[in-house]
Design a protein around this motif. Structure first.
Motif, PDB file in Angstrom:
ATOM      1  N   PHE A 109     -42.800  17.066  97.306  1.00 44.99           N
ATOM      2  CA  PHE A 109     -43.651  16.881  98.485  1.00 44.99           C
ATOM      3  C   PHE A 109     -44.046  15.414  98.635  1.00 44.99           C
ATOM      4  N   LEU A 110     -44.520  14.815  97.541  1.00 48.11           N
ATOM      5  CA  LEU A 110     -45.001  13.433  97.619  1.00 48.11           C
ATOM      6  C   LEU A 110     -43.855  12.447  97.838  1.00 48.11           C
ATOM      7  N   PHE A 111     -42.652  12.786  97.361  1.00 47.50           N
ATOM      8  CA  PHE A 111     -41.500  11.903  97.552  1.00 47.50           C
ATOM      9  C   PHE A 111     -40.828  12.159  98.907  1.00 47.50           C
ATOM     10  N   GLY A 112     -41.368  13.093  99.682  1.00 47.77           N
ATOM     11  CA  GLY A 112     -40.770  13.390 100.979  1.00 47.77           C
ATOM     12  C   GLY A 112     -39.353  13.924 100.881  1.00 47.77           C
ATOM     13  N   ALA A 113     -39.012  14.503  99.738  1.00 50.44           N
ATOM     14  CA  ALA A 113     -37.629  14.948  99.534  1.00 50.44           C
ATOM     15  C   ALA A 113     -37.314  16.224 100.297  1.00 50.44           C
ATOM     16  N   SER A 162     -32.021  13.677  96.331  1.00 51.29           N
ATOM     17  CA  SER A 162     -32.587  12.724  97.288  1.00 51.29           C
ATOM     18  C   SER A 162     -32.753  11.356  96.628  1.00 51.29           C
ATOM     19  N   ASP A 163     -32.530  10.322  97.432  1.00 51.60           N
ATOM     20  CA  ASP A 163     -32.680   8.966  96.911  1.00 51.60           C
ATOM     21  C   ASP A 163     -34.159   8.626  96.760  1.00 51.60           C
ATOM     22  N   TRP A 164     -34.433   7.625  95.957  1.00 51.89           N
ATOM     23  CA  TRP A 164     -35.813   7.199  95.705  1.00 51.89           C
ATOM     24  C   TRP A 164     -36.430   6.708  97.018  1.00 51.89           C
ATOM     25  N   PRO A 165     -37.602   7.228  97.392  1.00 51.93           N
ATOM     26  CA  PRO A 165     -38.173   6.822  98.687  1.00 51.93           C
ATOM     27  C   PRO A 165     -38.647   5.373  98.667  1.00 51.93           C
TER      28      PRO A 165
END
Lengths: 221, 509
Positions: free
Chosen positions: B117-121, B224-227
């Motif tokens: 959630f926090l990483f927007g993944a 997912s890539d690192w935000p």
């Protein structure tokens, strides 16, 4: 592939792609659709016993007429219950079945109001079903789970319950106190274990405090 | 020697080729395992999903082993758990691993969810991965609840009663629903059997299938890539950008990124083993005998917060809140990626997301903490078991001491504490006379109100008098007794000059 022998049933359209073949063979495509329909019908037919089996417990076998599930259970001679006292009584559930073990036992609180008048309360709190305990000194039933409290006549005293304790129907048969039991008392199933006309919600506003003196009209069988 | 080695290698290769030419899976699987992933996500933050999967495997293995002995019958379940604890070699340890493994799994699944959630993944194109993940969370909690039922003790019994009571609040279909949950009109053998079926067949089957879909989608879209702040997700360009990134910086997932997953998985399994070894199995508690009412049922750790919330909801809104809020919460979680599928991924640019996580985490923490000591529950033995603090008896008149006895005998201590001992349902009484006047105390005791039962029927006049006299001595340290300001006015005529307070008091006596 040409060296392979031809299957007798193989047609001349072997050069076509599978999709084109399917399109060309409208008869097979039709038969496949027909088979889907057939399986749908068989599936629906099969679903009847499967769903019926699954929903079995929800279809009540109300052998007791309007009394609902259960039967009359004797709690003991009336003279075992002194007038003015509330006692814990255990009994065997009339609907106890295979493998229930100890869970087939039930407890209830019997209050003898007068010579012929009783109140038999379920131990299950009207809030979420935890077992309430009777405290004779403060004349309260208290629930250990969320702190619901009830007066001696079962009416709501305080806490999260929205109504009083559930009551069993009772009758005195040849000097024996008998109650109609068999269903776990909850807000939805209470109608079959206590007076039908008892209001579901008994929350008293703070302005009009409860009148613990008033007695609920018991159900006489 | 070299000849033997060569021949062995050859034979091994031949065996591999024989199997693979028939199975056709090994090369495909290796292709997936070693797929390139952007180097920036080979991070310790990305290990929780695989750890949850490894914990699920642990639960399956230990669960299957426990099922070798466990008897899913209401008659025998409780005894079979005691048998496992005491008579089966290492039975206690297997139970402990399965129990603690469940707590660890819930924790890791929640951490994984917060991280995603926090990483927007969860944003495009991974919306469905998130939605399946939400279902996985629900199934994990479902396993925890049904698992608690398997430990067929008092807590399990009354926990099922709570479940039935909640079901009974559903409008229209309440009664059939209760029967459906219980498998009959009462709680018994049929109830345990159906929860066993859920715990062992239905939910694990769905769980494994959903984990398969979840992992497949992770492989399909790539991890997912690192935000990065300012790098926005746009449906038109994201996939292309991701592939570009993978091409430029890609490293094979196995082994370059996966070693961290493997290390963390080993650490978490070791942690479960150690916790299980040092703290042992959960229960079972008292036998599931509903006639033993000397019990204070409590759910397992993961559900304590719900138990606490149910104590605080006002009766008038309880049913709607109980039935509507969970549905809204689940629908909200499911719809999140559809509503918010594009834009910023980095937490630094998503203050609302950070705030939500903080508020939810703190709330869950507080309610769980409250659930551990249940201040809303009367302490059933306080009235007979707790001592009257000696300082409240020194220098008191016989009547006041009699009142202290009334306070004990009438079970007031079950809900009210003196000197921090006793129930916490109602306010502490140490300074009650500084809060309420004598009249107010009498009214409150006899008529109740404000969530206190009325004691009018349980107290005779002399008991009331003694109790009030005792309570009047409880003023707290150096506090004045409470005075009723309206009393002064009532005794003051409008035409007369107000008399000084001292005279009023004297007049009142």
């Amino acid at each position: 592939m040409s060296e392979l022998l031809k299957h007798p049933g193989e047609s001349e359209t072997n050069t076509l792609s599978p999709e084109a073949k399917a399109a060309a063979h409208s008869r097979r495509a039709f038969l496949f659709k027909l088979s889907l329909l057939l399986n749908g019908a068989v599936g629906a037919l099969l679903a009847v016993p499967l769903v019926g089996y699954l929903l079995g417990p929800t279809m009540r076998k109300s052998s007791g007429g309007d009394l609902g599930v259960g039967a009359w259970v004797g709690l003991g001679p009336v003279n075992e219950f002194p007038v003015g006292e509330t006692r814990l009584v255990d009994f065997e559930s009339p609907v106890k079945s295979l493998g229930d073990g100890e869970t087939g036992k039930v407890a209830c609180w019997v209050r003898r109001v007068s010579d012929q008048q009783f109140q038999v309360f379920a131990i299950n709190c009207a809030h979420l079903g935890c077992p309430v305990r009777w405290f004779s000194e403060s004349k309260l039933f208290m629930c250990p789970c969320h702190g619901g409290a009830y007066y001696e006549d079962g009416s709501r005293a305080s806490g999260p319950p929205e109504r009083g304790l559930f009551e069993y129907r009772y009758k005195v048969d040849n000097g024996t106190l008998t109650i109609h039991a068999g269903e776990l008392p909850t807000l939805a199933t209470q109608a079959r274990c206590s007076e039908k006309d008892k209001p579901l919600v008994q929350i008293q506003s703070a302005a009009t405090p409860a009148t613990p003196g008033k007695e609920a009209e018991p159900w006489q069988g | 020697m070299a000849g033997i080695k060569d021949r062995a290698t050859k034979a091994g290769l031949a065996t591999f080729n024989w199997v693979e030419s028939r199975l056709g899976l090994i090369k495909t699987a290796w292709g997936f395992a070693s797929h390139p992933t952007p180097a920036n996500n080979a991070s310790w933050w990305y290990v929780f999903g695989s750890a949850a999967t490894v914990l699920l495997m642990l639960q399956i293995v230990t669960g299957v082993l426990l099922a070798l002995v466990y008897s899913p019958s209401a008659n025998e379940a409780w005894s079979s758990l005691n048998f496992l604890n005491h008579n089966v070699t290492l039975g206690w340890y297997l139970r402990a691993i399965h129990g603690w493994g469940s707590d660890f799994m819930i924790a890791i699944v929640l951490i994984h969810m917060v991280q995603v959630f926090l990483f927007g993944a969860f944003k495009f194109p991974r919306e469905l991965t998130w939605m399946v993940g939400v279902l996985l969370l629900l199934m994990t909690l479902g396993m925890a609840f049904t698992g608690q039922v398997m430990r067929f003790d008092q807590d399990a019994y009354w926990g099922l009663g709570i479940g039935a009571s909640i079901s009974s609040r559903v409008p229209l279909i309440g009664a059939p629903l209760v029967h459906m949950v219980l498998g009959g009109p009462t709680l018994g053998g049929a109830t345990l059997s159906r929860f066993f079926t859920l715990h062992v067949f239905v939910i694990p089957g769905l769980l494994l299938a959903s984990v398969g879909v979840h992992i497949w989608m992770t492989l399909y879209h790539g991890v997912s890539d690192w935000p990065m702040p300012g790098r926005l997700v746009k449906k038109a360009t994201y996939v292309e950008e991701y592939h570009e990134l993978t091409e430029k910086t890609g490293i094979p997932f196995v082994p370059d990124a996966a070693w961290k997953d493997a290390v963390f998985a080993a650490a978490i399994i070791l942690a479960v083993m150690a916790t299980a070894f040092f703290f042992g199995p959960f229960g079972p508690g008292g036998p599931p005998d509903p006639t033993i009412i000397q019990t204070a049922p409590k759910p397992d750790f993961a559900f304590l917060w719900i138990y606490a919330v149910l104590a605080f909801l006002p009766p008038s809104i309880e049913t709607p809140v109980m039935l509507v809020v969970p549905v809204l919460a689940i629908v909200g979680m499911l719809l999140l990626p559809l509503v918010n599928g594009e834009g910023e991924r980095h937490w630094a640019k998503r203050p609302v997301a950070v705030l939500m996580v903080s508020v939810i985490a703190v709330s869950l923490g507080i309610f769980t903490r409250l659930g551990t000591y249940t201040p809303w529950s009367p302490i059933m033995s306080a009235w007979s078991g707790d001592a009257v603090p000696p300082q409240y008896l020194h220098g008191r008149t016989p009547l006041e001491r009699q009142g202290a006895l009334v306070l004990q005998n009438k079970q007031c201590r079950n809900c009210h504490s003196l000197d921090h001992i006793g129930g916490q349902r109602g306010p502490a009484l140490d300074d009650v006379a500084s809060q309420l006047t004598e009249d107010q105390i009498i009214r409150q005791v006899l008529q109740g109100g404000g969530n206190m039962p009325a004691y009018g029927n349980a107290l005779n006049p002399s008991e009331t008098k003694a109790l009030t006299q005792f309570l009047e001595t409880l003023r707290g340290p150096e506090l004045e007794p409470a005075v009723d300001a309206s009393r002064k006015l009532a005794q003051t005529s409008e035409v007369k000059r107000p008399t000084p307070p001292s005279q009023t008091l004297r007049a009142a006596r």
